[in-house]
Design a protein around this motif. Structure first.
Motif, PDB file in Angstrom:
ATOM      1  N   ARG A  36      -5.725   8.711   5.049  1.00 46.41           N
ATOM      2  CA  ARG A  36      -5.009   8.028   3.969  1.00 46.41           C
ATOM      3  C   ARG A  36      -3.853   8.871   3.436  1.00 46.41           C
ATOM      4  O   ARG A  36      -2.928   8.361   2.834  1.00 46.41           O
ATOM      5  CB  ARG A  36      -5.956   7.617   2.851  1.00 46.41           C
ATOM      6  N   ARG A  62      -1.368   7.653   6.262  1.00 41.91           N
ATOM      7  CA  ARG A  62      -1.229   6.695   5.156  1.00 41.91           C
ATOM      8  C   ARG A  62      -1.952   5.389   5.466  1.00 41.91           C
ATOM      9  O   ARG A  62      -1.515   4.313   5.090  1.00 41.91           O
ATOM     10  CB  ARG A  62       0.261   6.456   4.845  1.00 41.91           C
ATOM     11  N   HIS A  63      -3.048   5.505   6.149  1.00 41.58           N
ATOM     12  CA  HIS A  63      -3.901   4.348   6.426  1.00 41.58           C
ATOM     13  C   HIS A  63      -5.281   4.637   5.864  1.00 41.58           C
ATOM     14  O   HIS A  63      -5.929   5.595   6.278  1.00 41.58           O
ATOM     15  CB  HIS A  63      -4.003   4.074   7.930  1.00 41.58           C
ATOM     16  N   GLU A  64      -5.688   3.819   4.926  1.00 38.65           N
ATOM     17  CA  GLU A  64      -6.987   4.034   4.296  1.00 38.65           C
ATOM     18  C   GLU A  64      -7.987   3.010   4.822  1.00 38.65           C
ATOM     19  O   GLU A  64      -7.707   1.802   4.838  1.00 38.65           O
ATOM     20  CB  GLU A  64      -6.848   3.902   2.775  1.00 38.65           C
ATOM     21  N   THR A  95     -10.942   0.915   4.163  1.00 36.91           N
ATOM     22  CA  THR A  95     -11.499   0.421   2.892  1.00 36.91           C
ATOM     23  C   THR A  95     -12.824  -0.291   3.069  1.00 36.91           C
ATOM     24  O   THR A  95     -13.519  -0.552   2.094  1.00 36.91           O
ATOM     25  CB  THR A  95     -10.500  -0.542   2.219  1.00 36.91           C
ATOM     26  N   ARG A 139      -0.841   1.953   3.737  1.00 43.32           N
ATOM     27  CA  ARG A 139      -0.303   2.160   2.395  1.00 43.32           C
ATOM     28  C   ARG A 139       1.155   1.735   2.286  1.00 43.32           C
ATOM     29  O   ARG A 139       1.568   1.189   1.284  1.00 43.32           O
ATOM     30  CB  ARG A 139      -0.417   3.619   1.999  1.00 43.32           C
ATOM     31  N   THR A 191     -14.912  11.723   5.191  1.00 40.96           N
ATOM     32  CA  THR A 191     -14.075  11.452   4.013  1.00 40.96           C
ATOM     33  C   THR A 191     -14.050  12.604   3.021  1.00 40.96           C
ATOM     34  O   THR A 191     -13.390  12.511   1.975  1.00 40.96           O
ATOM     35  CB  THR A 191     -14.560  10.170   3.326  1.00 40.96           C
TER      36      THR A 191
END
Lengths: 453, 453
Positions: free
Chosen positions: A33, A76-78, A80, A94, A111
């Motif tokens: 992320r 920048r990829h979370e 979820t 994101r 994480t």
């Protein structure tokens, strides 16, 4: 084989690399992320302090290098959400704000942890920081421009490393610790005191037994820290009161948490959910001395867990061997190391432990630059089995903690340590290395304890 | 209980102290033919080089202090004979010239080693020295006044330590070694080369494969060293080509020598003669890796043997645990350490060994003063059992040899080393300590070797 890794720092990147190495045909994708992967977060205080020039120096491999090794990196990829039955993850980009669903055969949840922010620190005020990742480090760096007074809240290893870093930058530094002493989790009381004395010699004002009650501010920037013993002016506040595992995603996937609050896994780093692995700071491990579950988020442990997970996800069979609670840090001119249990920890676990303390010199007393080294060695009273060691001395002298760690791995006794053929020449140790001296004293103390009913 | 100890340096003094501590009623007498006891002979090069101020700094305890602990010390008294049946020794006082007979219940022969003097070095010429004891050190010190050129004959650890010492004193230094490389007994060839390169960087001219044929002199002082490749001017010559055990007294007492040529003892340090013990550099020990007898005259081993002998002579029961062949030294900016066997030694013993070499940095690569460290790790090919390790790097970085020594003691495997929870923070090591990296590579190499018949 589609392998998806969530989190691209220590455990995540180790897993991705290992998986590819184990199965060059595997499709490995890392979702991170943040904006960087594969960096040494433990180095952050040293960039801030100036011992390392740039934050970029901490980056082991760039996304481009990783792609060159066949590892897909999506910054920048979370992630979820997880649908463990369908074996898919939900990923939110994101930048684009787009949400996509990605399938996996094996999923690793790496994480990590987040810094604990007490209520008073849950603020957007300028100058208030935690230190977990590269953006935190850069934000602190930016905050230091023009700052004169820093307040560090928390006297654990991050707080103590930052105390040195900020003094190196020329700031006035006050360190606040709620507990009666600094380094509370790592050491017994007398050794905590030695660490505090060193930090104070370094020009830091240390206030133990002091709780923070709030912050004062002006123009959106922090100006003071309010404590039970009055206010304290501060341009920068570093909040280093601990970390907590990021378990939300693992729980969403159906993974169980252990009694430590971190994700529970078996020795293959498998959660209870088929195809879902966990590794790194968010995951608990087994302590080989106590045989209990522990949550000790440290760099080597995270990398090792990641490696084990990577091999297993790629179809291999690797096992995490457990930890023995080894940790080390430097603050000012002092190295601090421990392995196993402290006397206090042994007591809390109901073990009947006996400790000896030895002060000696780290190399031959007559040789230049010989400096004091303090060693506490702890064993189980009845059996003589080693339980732990604590060392404080010159930074170069405390890595010998590893010798005791090696014995703790194999449930060695004080006598086993004493019998070791350790290296001696005057520039390196006394004829009897301080560890041998400590083992000898501990052996004597154990015999005495046994002869006195 | 009358305990007589012959030789008052490492093993002898350890034994005397231990015997008194174990049995405070014991009458303990140490006969030392020299004028000093209880000094650290390993420190001699550092006094000569100037890192230690005075020779007296090497003395741990004076005869007066020892007498205060109930240990009788008779300096300048040489034990010239033993009557093991009558349990007496013949002692010759050097000053008075008197010979007396002293009774004993237990006798320890701790007569150490002497420096080997090749035929060309059997001379009284001024400026020609060996380095074994304090008088040797003082003689070298005196010889250096006005000297400009030194020649060291022998590239073992004493020769290499002296090379640094004499360069520190500003001399031009040439080191001659008959073998193809320096440090021949300690290291495999590539590691020998690294050591030579460092010594050369330190400004020493190193000539390997060069045998000394004789000495030239003028006015009773050495002026040149004659070699196969021509003469070499020298004001001082240090002969450091090895040592041999002083076994004459032990043999006179009826003790046996082992296959190594040193005195044979059991684990209690008993010779085959009732009441007669041997300990220290004159005595052989057992190698735990090979289970063979070895003669490795080193400081810790000598002290440990002495301690075991002391306890046993005083009625206790202690056992010498054996050695694993650990050794360490410093020359110029390099630390050199080893434990177990080299690849070459393993080969000589008929072991099918496999080695890996790792170059890394001694602490996190991005942290200040990170320097290269080279590690060779060796295991038995079929079983994966660790056989040995060699390290060269910054002096502060090679004491980690002790971690491998701990595993060698317990017949550990490459995998055992790899699993260790070693201490990591950027000022101390990489996330994966270089030993873990080496263990990992060795594990891979072993698996490959096994899969290729």
């Amino acid at each position: 084989m589609r392998i998806v890794v969530v989190g691209g720092v220590a455990a995540g990147m180790s897993a991705a690399s290992r998986a590819r190495r184990h199965d060059p045909g595997a499709q490995v994708t890392v979702f991170e992320r943040g904006s960087e992967v594969s960096y040494g977060a433990c180095g952050l205080p040293y960039v801030i302090g100036g011992d390392v020039e740039r934050f970029e120096d901490l980056i082991a491999r760039t996304p481009a290098q990783l792609r060159g090794r066949g590892i897909g990196v999506r910054l920048r990829h979370e992630v979820t959400g997880v649908d463990a039955a369908a074996r898919t993850v939900t990923v939110q980009g994101r930048a684009a704000g787009r949400t996509v669903t990605e399938p996996y055969d094996r999923l690793l949840i790496a994480t990590g942890v987040r810094a604990v922010r007490p209520e008073w620190a849950q603020t957007d005020l300028g100058g208030v920081h935690v230190l977990r990742d590269l953006p935190d480090g850069r934000a602190i760096q930016a905050s230091l421009r023009g700052a004169r007074r820093a307040c560090i809240v928390g006297g654990g290893n991050i707080g103590l490393e930052m105390a040195e870093a900020l003094r190196s930058r020329g700031l006035e530094v006050t360190l606040l610790e709620q507990a009666p002493e600094v380094a509370g989790r790592m050491l017994d009381r007398e050794y905590q005191r030695r660490v505090r004395a060193e930090v104070e010699r370094g020009g830091v004002e240390v206030r133990c037994g002091t709780a923070v009650e709030g912050l004062g501010s002006r123009g959106g920037r922090v100006t003071e820290v309010q404590t039970g013993s009055g206010p304290l002016r501060a341009d920068v506040v570093i909040v280093a009161v601990g970390v907590q595992p990021n378990t939300e995603l693992a729980q969403a996937a159906g993974a169980a948490l252990g009694q430590t609050g971190a994700v529970a896994v078996n020795a293959r780093q498998e959660t209870r959910v088929e195809g879902v692995y966990a590794a790194g700071d968010n995951t608990e491990s087994t302590h080989r001395v106590t045989r209990r579950k522990v949550h000790l988020p440290l760099g080597l442990t995270a990398n090792r867990m990641g490696r084990v997970a990577g091999v297993n996800m790629a179809g291999g069979d690797a096992r995490f061997p457990g930890v023995v609670g080894t940790a080390i840090f430097k603050t000012f001119g002092l190295g601090v190391a421990r392995s196993g249990l402290t006397q206090a920890e042994a007591g809390e676990l109901g073990l009947d432990a006996l400790s000896v303390d030895v002060e000696s010199t780290d190399h031959a007393g007559y040789y230049k630059d010989a400096a004091p080294i303090h060693v506490r060695l702890t064993a189980e009273r009845a059996s003589g089995r080693l339980l732990g060691v604590q060392l404080v001395g010159q930074p170069g002298s405390v890595k010998r903690v590893d010798v005791v760690a090696a014995l703790l791995h194999r449930r060695g006794h004080a006598q086993d340590l004493f019998e070791l053929d350790l290296a001696y020449a005057p520039p390196f140790s006394g004829v009897w290395d301080v560890l041998l001296v400590a083992a000898d004293r501990l052996g004597q103390a154990l015999r005495q304890a046994r002869s006195q009913p």
